[in-house]
Scaffold this motif. Structure first.
Motif, PDB file in Angstrom:
ATOM      1  N   LYS A   1      96.532   2.880  47.653  1.00 61.60           N
ATOM      2  CA  LYS A   1      95.923   1.676  47.080  1.00 61.60           C
ATOM      3  C   LYS A   1      96.736   0.439  47.448  1.00 61.60           C
ATOM      4  CE  LYS A   1      93.113  -0.834  44.771  1.00 61.60           C
ATOM      5  NZ  LYS A   1      91.708  -0.994  45.131  1.00 61.60           N
ATOM      6  N   TRP A   2      96.042  -0.624  47.817  1.00 62.91           N
ATOM      7  CA  TRP A   2      96.731  -1.833  48.279  1.00 62.91           C
ATOM      8  C   TRP A   2      96.049  -3.086  47.737  1.00 62.91           C
ATOM      9  CZ3 TRP A   2      94.202  -5.244  51.787  1.00 62.91           C
ATOM     10  CH2 TRP A   2      92.984  -4.771  52.288  1.00 62.91           C
ATOM     11  N   GLU A   3      96.741  -4.199  47.893  1.00 62.99           N
ATOM     12  CA  GLU A   3      96.220  -5.482  47.418  1.00 62.99           C
ATOM     13  C   GLU A   3      96.455  -6.554  48.475  1.00 62.99           C
ATOM     14  OE1 GLU A   3      96.677  -7.327  43.150  1.00 62.99           O
ATOM     15  OE2 GLU A   3      98.365  -8.047  44.350  1.00 62.99           O
ATOM     16  N   ASN A   4      95.430  -7.373  48.676  1.00 64.25           N
ATOM     17  CA  ASN A   4      95.524  -8.529  49.581  1.00 64.25           C
ATOM     18  C   ASN A   4      95.777  -9.755  48.717  1.00 64.25           C
ATOM     19  OD1 ASN A   4      95.123 -10.666  51.317  1.00 64.25           O
ATOM     20  ND2 ASN A   4      93.039 -10.106  51.912  1.00 64.25           N
ATOM     21  N   CYS A   5      97.053 -10.188  48.656  1.00 60.54           N
ATOM     22  CA  CYS A   5      97.346 -11.432  47.939  1.00 60.54           C
ATOM     23  C   CYS A   5      97.250 -12.563  48.954  1.00 60.54           C
ATOM     24  CB  CYS A   5      98.716 -11.376  47.263  1.00 60.54           C
ATOM     25  SG  CYS A   5     100.132 -11.194  48.358  1.00 60.54           S
ATOM     26  N   MET A   6      96.381 -13.533  48.661  1.00 59.36           N
ATOM     27  CA  MET A   6      96.103 -14.577  49.647  1.00 59.36           C
ATOM     28  C   MET A   6      95.833 -15.905  48.936  1.00 59.36           C
ATOM     29  SD  MET A   6      92.742 -14.774  48.879  1.00 59.36           S
ATOM     30  CE  MET A   6      92.013 -15.731  50.212  1.00 59.36           C
ATOM     31  N   THR A   7      95.764 -16.964  49.709  1.00 55.62           N
ATOM     32  CA  THR A   7      95.691 -18.305  49.139  1.00 55.62           C
ATOM     33  C   THR A   7      94.400 -19.006  49.538  1.00 55.62           C
ATOM     34  OG1 THR A   7      96.898 -19.142  51.066  1.00 55.62           O
ATOM     35  CG2 THR A   7      98.197 -18.589  49.135  1.00 55.62           C
ATOM     36  N   ILE A   8      93.806 -19.696  48.570  1.00 58.22           N
ATOM     37  CA  ILE A   8      92.614 -20.505  48.865  1.00 58.22           C
ATOM     38  C   ILE A   8      93.009 -21.726  49.706  1.00 58.22           C
ATOM     39  CG2 ILE A   8      90.753 -21.876  47.841  1.00 58.22           C
ATOM     40  CD1 ILE A   8      90.761 -19.867  45.489  1.00 58.22           C
ATOM     41  N   ASP A   9      94.198 -22.322  49.399  1.00 60.31           N
ATOM     42  CA  ASP A   9      94.811 -23.297  50.307  1.00 60.31           C
ATOM     43  C   ASP A   9      95.593 -22.474  51.325  1.00 60.31           C
ATOM     44  OD1 ASP A   9      96.479 -25.027  51.671  1.00 60.31           O
ATOM     45  OD2 ASP A   9      97.464 -25.848  49.896  1.00 60.31           O
TER      46      ASP A   9
ATOM     47  N   THR B   1     101.502  -4.092  48.773  1.00 57.21           N
ATOM     48  CA  THR B   1     101.094  -5.436  49.219  1.00 57.21           C
ATOM     49  C   THR B   1     101.414  -5.625  50.703  1.00 57.21           C
ATOM     50  OG1 THR B   1     103.221  -6.448  48.622  1.00 57.21           O
ATOM     51  CG2 THR B   1     101.502  -6.400  46.925  1.00 57.21           C
ATOM     52  N   CYS B   2     102.458  -4.949  51.184  1.00 59.23           N
ATOM     53  CA  CYS B   2     102.833  -4.890  52.615  1.00 59.23           C
ATOM     54  C   CYS B   2     103.233  -6.241  53.199  1.00 59.23           C
ATOM     55  CB  CYS B   2     101.730  -4.247  53.433  1.00 59.23           C
ATOM     56  SG  CYS B   2     101.417  -2.529  52.923  1.00 59.23           S
ATOM     57  N   ALA B   3     102.430  -7.265  53.040  1.00 55.96           N
ATOM     58  CA  ALA B   3     102.756  -8.611  53.516  1.00 55.96           C
ATOM     59  C   ALA B   3     101.829  -9.581  52.806  1.00 55.96           C
ATOM     60  CB  ALA B   3     102.563  -8.714  55.030  1.00 55.96           C
ATOM     61  N   ASP B   4     102.210 -10.849  52.749  1.00 53.50           N
ATOM     62  CA  ASP B   4     101.291 -11.847  52.199  1.00 53.50           C
ATOM     63  C   ASP B   4     100.063 -11.916  53.099  1.00 53.50           C
ATOM     64  OD1 ASP B   4     103.193 -12.332  50.298  1.00 53.50           O
ATOM     65  OD2 ASP B   4     103.834 -14.265  51.099  1.00 53.50           O
TER      66      ASP B   4
ATOM     67  N   ILE C   1     108.964  -2.372  50.380  1.00 54.58           N
ATOM     68  CA  ILE C   1     107.614  -2.911  50.561  1.00 54.58           C
ATOM     69  C   ILE C   1     106.793  -1.987  51.462  1.00 54.58           C
ATOM     70  CG2 ILE C   1     108.167  -4.408  52.531  1.00 54.58           C
ATOM     71  CD1 ILE C   1     106.344  -6.547  51.160  1.00 54.58           C
ATOM     72  N   CYS C   2     105.567  -1.707  51.030  1.00 47.90           N
ATOM     73  CA  CYS C   2     104.642  -0.854  51.778  1.00 47.90           C
ATOM     74  C   CYS C   2     105.113   0.608  51.832  1.00 47.90           C
ATOM     75  CB  CYS C   2     104.441  -1.398  53.205  1.00 47.90           C
ATOM     76  SG  CYS C   2     102.720  -1.308  53.764  1.00 47.90           S
ATOM     77  N   THR C   3     106.093   0.956  50.978  1.00 42.91           N
ATOM     78  CA  THR C   3     106.684   2.298  51.004  1.00 42.91           C
ATOM     79  C   THR C   3     106.806   2.901  49.605  1.00 42.91           C
ATOM     80  OG1 THR C   3     108.014   1.607  52.909  1.00 42.91           O
ATOM     81  CG2 THR C   3     108.672   3.646  51.820  1.00 42.91           C
ATOM     82  N   HIS C   4     107.245   2.095  48.647  1.00 41.98           N
ATOM     83  CA  HIS C   4     107.497   2.597  47.290  1.00 41.98           C
ATOM     84  C   HIS C   4     106.860   1.686  46.248  1.00 41.98           C
ATOM     85  CE1 HIS C   4     110.228   5.622  48.722  1.00 41.98           C
ATOM     86  NE2 HIS C   4     111.041   4.739  49.268  1.00 41.98           N
ATOM     87  N   GLY C   5     106.652   2.246  45.059  1.00 44.65           N
ATOM     88  CA  GLY C   5     106.126   1.459  43.946  1.00 44.65           C
ATOM     89  C   GLY C   5     104.710   1.877  43.587  1.00 44.65           C
TER      90      GLY C   5
END
Length: 454
Positions: A278-286, A264-267, A256-260
């Protein structure tokens, strides 16, 4: 004629050998350029749906918290509401999805302005939303709705929208005996990935052809145990989506945060500054759960102002936003989620020019005025300043842009041109229009487009 045939044959051979062949090593896998569509898309929707949507209490980790960690709220919930011999598997027949209409979901997702979705085909509970041949009697075709929910979603999405299909898949399963056996041997055996995880991954790609493969849940096992680089080499070299597929960084302990592909690094990852990758912020509306919670109070849901602010900061820092909704066990997207998604779409209709197909600018936020984030379109020589707050004094100072009188032009997206004056030592003061509430181009954040500035 023979010479022409030879030229054509040589041309075909050259075309065939010009494709990069990726080796099953991280060095090779990590060298693959990310297909451009992903960075241009900026906005996606995560959908967490499964047997955990039946109790819809606490979290999608319900089974683990109840049976493994024996957390008091979960134990008490079960004791109050279910007979003593009730097992987690007994929830599955109640995962009915009778109101699930994939076309209706597609309409909601498309209205949000998102460009891709990511559906949980299998979370850590192991239950699959398609009729997995490797998940006997623990899949949506055999138990529960008796339907291939992945196929329905994929078909409706492609028939009724331009959104790209993404599929989430958990590598490990909490209570699968084969995984527990491998874990007991400190992953020196690999019965679980060879008989369960990898066959399912290949099946998902070949059958549904997703353009995002969102991996998760390494179970603290290394990537060699999962044969991640071997699978990704096939995905990038020989799979039916090899040219367009993107994937993330959750392929084994330490990846995580190293390969691929994208990181995403963390939720709910929000670095607040520009990253090189390039990164993505996966997050929740709840804010408290990925799965649906029947008992969630309104205060646990992000307001549209908070959601727009999260999008703006994420894109300004070079990321994509993957915002999560949790449907109900019977297949509904609750009105609070639908409202947030449609509101986001309303905002993007006016301000999408500052989000889609943009790149991070040299400054992410303003050095003089707080709550202003920047994006840019170098190909159009345009800079966008997104104001999360509308100033009370009728003007706003932008300290970062370098402007030239007679060249620099400023406009408010959804409204028109604005007047400005240079300020010392650098920057400009933009005079904002005096608009009534109904005349405002949008209600939650406002975009100034600058051309002829650097």
């Amino acid at each position: 004629m023979g010479r022409l045939s030879l030229v054509l044959l040589l041309s075909m051979l050259l075309i065939g050998t010009s494709r990069t062949k990726y080796e099953p090593t991280w060095e090779s896998i990590d060298s693959r350029p990310l297909p451009p569509w992903y960075d241009q898309a900026k906005v996606g929707i995560f959908i967490h749906w499964g047997v955990f949507s039946v109790p819809s209490f606490g979290s999608e980790w319900f089974w683990w918290y109840w049976q493994k960690q024996k957390l008091k709220p979960y134990v008490d919930f079960m004791q109050r509401n279910y007979p003593p011999d009730f097992k987690y598997q007994d929830f599955a027949p109640q995962f009915t999805a009778e109101f699930f209409d994939a076309k209706e979901w597609t309409d909601i997702f498309a209205s949000s302005g998102a460009k891709y979705i990511v559906l949980t085909t299998k979370h850590h509970e192991g239950y699959t939303l398609w009729g997995s041949k490797n998940s006997w009697n623990w899949n949506a075709v055999e138990v529960g709705p008796k339907r291939d929910l992945v196929e329905e979603m994929a078909s409706a999405l492609r028939a009724n929208s331009d959104l790209r299909l993404g599929l989430y898949h958990s590598l490990f399963e909490w209570f699968n005996p084969l995984f527990e056996q491998d874990a007991a041997s400190v992953f020196t055996t690999n019965f679980f990935p060879t008989s369960k995880t990898l066959p399912e991954l290949y099946e998902l790609i070949v059958k549904y052809k997703p353009e995002v493969l969102w991996s998760d849940g390494d179970g603290d096992a290394p990537d060699k145990y999962w044969n991640s680089t071997g699978f990704l080499a096939w995905l990038y070299n020989d799979s039916p989506v090899r040219d367009t597929v993107v994937t993330n960084d959750r392929w084994g302990a330490g990846s995580i945060c190293t390969h691929g592909g994208f990181y995403t690094c963390a939720d709910r990852y929000q670095p607040g500054h520009l990253l090189k990758h390039k990164w993505e912020n996966c997050m929740t509306i709840d804010t408290k759960s990925w799965g649906y919670r029947r008992n969630a109070p309104l205060s646990d849901y992000l307001t549209i102002e908070q959601l727009v602010a999260t999008l703006v900061e994420t894109v300004s820092c070079g990321g994509n936003l993957l915002m999560n909704v949790g449907p109900t066990h019977d297949g509904r997207i609750a009105p609070i989620f639908e409202e947030r998604l449609r509101q986001m779409g309303q905002w993007l209709k006016v301000n999408g020019e500052a989000i889609y197909n943009t790149t991070a600018w040299r400054a992410q936020n303003d050095s003089v005025t707080p709550h202003i984030w920047y994006t840019s379109r170098p190909q159009e020589k345009a800079i966008f300043a997104i104001l999360l707050e509308w100033p009370n004094n009728g003007s706003v100072i932008l300290g970062e842009p370098v402007v030239t009188q007679g060249q620099t032009q400023v406009m408010l997206l959804g409204h028109g041109s604005l007047k400005w004056e240079p300020v010392k030592p650098s920057g400009l003061e933009v005079v904002l229009p005096q608009l009534s509430f109904s005349q405002m181009p949008c209600q939650w954040a406002w975009t100034l487009k600058l051309t002829g500035a650097t």
